[in-house]
Design an enzyme around this catalytic site. Sequence first.
Site: not given
Length: 240
Positions: A102, A185, A187
């Site tokens: 990001c 993202h 994660e």
Amino acid sequence: MSSPSFRVAILANFILDDTGGRPMIDKITQLIRQSKPDAEINVYAAIEGDTLPDPETKDLIILTGGPFNLLKDERPKWVVDTLEYLKTVTAGPSKPKILGICWGQQAIALALGGALGKSDKGQIVGIADIPLTPEGTKFFESPSLTIHKNHEILVTDIGPHLLPLALNNEVLMSKDGQVLTFQGHPEMDSVLSRLFVASDNPVLVGAGSDSGLKPIDSPHDGEIIFERIVRWASPETAHS
């Protein structure tokens, strides 16, 4: 004789004690250790005054998301230092892999001669299906990725050193294979994503009929993506 640990630096581009800060670090750590249980992972927060790490001591450098608007002309010292660090590491003799997430993708694109702009859709929050290019399909062994998104700024020009692995610059890789970036993202999960959502409005969390996004509790490919990231960044599989 045992091989050296997989050495990871997480460059946190947010105040660690702000909402979601430490949970995000914990999630990245968890995802790395699913593939590399003995990984040596250290966190550096230039925004809090930390010195950025010596690239020769790292196998993987991860730039997280962050709130600072990189479209601003005036940038604080830590942002300037981070951009210069990226230029130095990508041009230097040591070649640790660099992962941008990001804000991290946006910073890498700027450092490598690209440009940014604002999404005409405003803040994008939810889970998106990302079609991959032929190069991206080969790298990820899949024609698409499903990934969390939470951003308003995006890469509009990838510059001379990056190649798209997905449509609309959603995933980028440097021509020399050192750098891999995601506008989304990988994660994030629904718990982490919820910490960054300011409203329960279903449009904001991907459920709006016109958004093209899925709600944040939908299935996603985060674990699969991180497994591929670690394999790409591991010295013993650097060419796979």
